[in-house]
Design an enzyme around this catalytic site. Structure first.
Site, short mmCIF file in Angstrom:
data_model
loop_
_atom_site.label_atom_id
_atom_site.label_comp_id
_atom_site.label_asym_id
_atom_site.label_seq_id
_atom_site.Cartn_x
_atom_site.Cartn_y
_atom_site.Cartn_z
CB THR A 1 -5.58 5.80 -2.80
OG1 THR A 1 -6.54 5.15 -3.27
CG2 THR A 1 -5.47 6.25 -1.45
CD GLU B 1 -3.03 -0.74 0.05
OE1 GLU B 1 -2.72 -0.91 -1.12
OE2 GLU B 1 -3.97 -0.37 0.68
N1 HSE Z 1 -8.48 4.70 4.14
C1 HSE Z 1 -8.02 4.80 2.85
C2 HSE Z 1 -8.28 6.26 2.39
C3 HSE Z 1 -8.42 3.76 2.21
O1 HSE Z 1 -9.30 6.44 2.69
O2 HSE Z 1 -7.26 6.97 1.99
C4 HSE Z 1 -8.09 3.89 0.73
O3 HSE Z 1 -8.88 2.98 -0.10
#
Ligand code: HSE
Length: 309
Positions: free
Chosen positions: A183, A130
């Site tokens: 993201t 990630e």
């Molecule tokens: N918690 C993360 C965000 C998840 O919202 O950036 C990304 O899929």
């Protein structure tokens, strides 16, 4: 074993109020990976499908390559590995696409080498995937994809994850509009500080959501599915967000919100019929804005990754 094929599921992260701390796995879509042992000592990516040519083939830059290389390095194993990745979900979708690839990769290599590590020990590796994909090692997609179920990340340091019980009649509807939101970008637009009163409201909802799952109490779950911090900012990136969310609530969903960092939107319902009706109505709302979309209806996937023959 000389080769292995593994599927890892997509996930809905945040689940409204639980930014970076709540997520659940769904049955489909998901990613598939094939790993083959080779005689060289290199980790190489020989094939990627379903990514429209967008993902790097360089194993130092690709999430799968990153997690497998780190795993082999830590275990001091110089086994050559050939990686074949089949993306079966869109990138930048809010469905945990990079997480499914990272989880498929780390689960597969651990199985291929005879399970030198426990499932829990694999989680930090998937989180490194990630980090490679979005710059942040958040666990709310990788943890549910790897462990299965609905997962709370109580703490990142030390890492402390808790698998929550899920009511049998809980169904998720996820709609993915044909828009891409990275993201990394969706994280950069967030405020660095929040108001004290918003934190109080958000904490109440997180606690209510967890109590709702534990009791179980669907009405409490419904009252708790609100996000006062992230949704007001990120929803701006999703055309038709308010209309699509209202469409789900109008059909009887317990609540709805942005799936992960978007643009997918999810709803939770207490029956399959309601979940399917929500999907139809949400799809119509996007269609009225001339946005094509795909709908998935699923219970919470409690299994996580699986080996495919
Ligand atoms: N918690 C993360 C965000 C998840 O919202 O950036 C990304 O899929």
């Amino acid at each position: 074993m000389e080769s292995i094929k593994v599927f890892a599921p997509a996930t809905v992260a945040n689940v409204t109020c639980g930014f970076d701390i709540l997520g659940f796995a769904i049955d489909e879509p998901g990613d598939e990976i094939i790993l083959r042992k080779t005689d060289s000592k290199e980790v190489i990516i020989s094939k990627i499908t379903g990514d429209d040519g967008k993902l790097p083939h360089d194993a130092d830059k690709n999430t799968c390559g990153v997690v497998i290389r780190k795993f082999l390095k830590d275990l001091q194993i110089d086994q050559g590995i050939d990686i074949e990745l089949h993306k079966m979900m869109p990138l930048g979708s809010g469905l945990g696409s990079s997480a499914a690839s990272s989880v498929a990769a780390i689960f597969a290599i651990n199985e291929l080498l005879g399970q030198p590590k426990t499932i829990d020990e694999l989680l930090p590796y998937a989180m490194e995937g990630e980090r490679a994909a979005s710059g942040a090692a958040h666990a709310d997609n990788v943890a549910p994809s790897l462990l299965g179920g609905f997962v709370l990340i109580r703490s990142y340091d030390p890492l402390d994850t808790i698998k929550l019980p899920v009511p049998n009649n809980l169904y998720a509807t996820i709609i993915h509009p044909q828009i891409e939101v990275k993201t990394k970008d969706a994280r950069e637009i967030l405020r660095k500080e929040i108001q004290f009163r918003d934190s109080v409201k958000q904490s109440g909802n997180v606690a209510g959501l967890i109590a709702g799952l534990l009791l179980p109490d669907m009405q409490l779950l419904s009252r708790s599915l609100h996000d006062h911090i992230v949704e007001p900012i990120r929803s701006i990136l999703i055309p038709g967000y308010d209309e699509v969310k209202s469409a789900a609530l109008g059909k009887g969903a317990l609540g709805a919100g942005i799936s992960g960092s978007g643009p997918s939107i999810f709803a939770l319902s207490d029956s399959k019929t309601i979940a399917e009706n929500c999907g139809e109505e949400m799809s119509k709302a996007f269609a009225s804005l001339e946005i094509e979309s795909e709908v998935y209806v699923s219970q919470v996937n409690t299994n996580g990754p699986k080996i495919i023959n």
